[in-house]
Design an enzyme around this catalytic site. Sequence first.
Site, short mmCIF file in Angstrom:
data_model
loop_
_atom_site.label_atom_id
_atom_site.label_comp_id
_atom_site.label_asym_id
_atom_site.label_seq_id
_atom_site.Cartn_x
_atom_site.Cartn_y
_atom_site.Cartn_z
CG ASN A 146 -2.96 9.99 -5.13
OD1 ASN A 146 -2.01 10.40 -5.78
ND2 ASN A 146 -2.93 8.85 -4.46
NE ARG A 154 -1.20 -2.83 -3.97
CZ ARG A 154 -1.38 -2.09 -2.86
NH1 ARG A 154 -2.52 -1.49 -2.64
NH2 ARG A 154 -0.38 -1.95 -2.00
NE ARG A 161 0.92 1.64 -4.72
CZ ARG A 161 1.56 2.06 -3.63
NH1 ARG A 161 0.89 2.28 -2.53
NH2 ARG A 161 2.85 2.25 -3.65
CG ASP A 199 -2.54 2.11 -1.83
OD1 ASP A 199 -2.74 1.10 -1.16
OD2 ASP A 199 -1.85 3.08 -1.43
CG ASP A 222 -3.46 3.34 2.33
OD1 ASP A 222 -3.38 2.12 2.55
OD2 ASP A 222 -2.61 3.98 1.68
#
Length: 274
Positions: free
Chosen positions: A174, A201, A210, A213, A215
């Site tokens: 991340n 995805r 996934r 991702d 967001d």
Amino acid sequence: MDQIIIQDLSIYAKHGVYMEENILGQQFLVSVYIDMDLSKAGQTDNLEHTIDYGKVCHFVTKYMQERTFKLIESAAEHLAEELLMQYGQIKKIRIKVKKPWAPIGLPIKNVCVSVDRTRHTVYLSLGSNLGDRMGYIRQGVDELNALSSCKVCEVSDMIETEPYGGVIQDNFMNCVLRMETVLKPQQLLEKLHEIENHAGRTRDVRWGPRTLDLDILFYDHDVVNTPQLTIPHVDMQNRYFVLEPLSRIAPWYRHPLLHQTVQQMYDQLVEKNA
């Protein structure tokens, strides 16, 4: 807000629905209204603290002459976008494009289109737990930066975290990033979905594995609540994989609904899970 105004810059260019307009060309009058803080320029009398309007005029002229648009609406839209992305000092801009002697068969002084566009600061979360995780995230950053409407300004370090949401799966990589964009929230969401799709995805299982991702965490300090999109991200205050990297690049950023800084939310989450 202070303003620099360029009024009725005369440009001979080739824009219009009719073929002869694209071949022969015609005169256009372009006005540019730039919102920015001019106090430091006024106090110091130094060009470095303002925008050289002469260079802006040459930029606008070259842009209008090197391209052909059927609609002056499109010319104004793309010109506003280009100026915002080229000049970091500009927060908001208005472009007016006048078309004298528009071919409508009636006596008319001109037709004018006016658009107002704003530069927005956005924070995004990026995650991957399939295949080349770091590669997919780098691909997402590169595709965002390749958009003419977006500019990636800062990317946090990547961290590895356990999956969130109760689905058994591999760990995630991340990070978060800060970028500037002229896109509106829904337009940005559509671009993010396109980039996720480029990475293969799929959305078979909620909170499932996934490749990529993306967001939206914050969009300026705006609050958006639609069936397709919620900003700020509805659950970010409970997500270590969001707050930990976000606290590294924007610890001072304040949540517009919770009225807490990112650092405060992160500290509370760490204490809660200690």
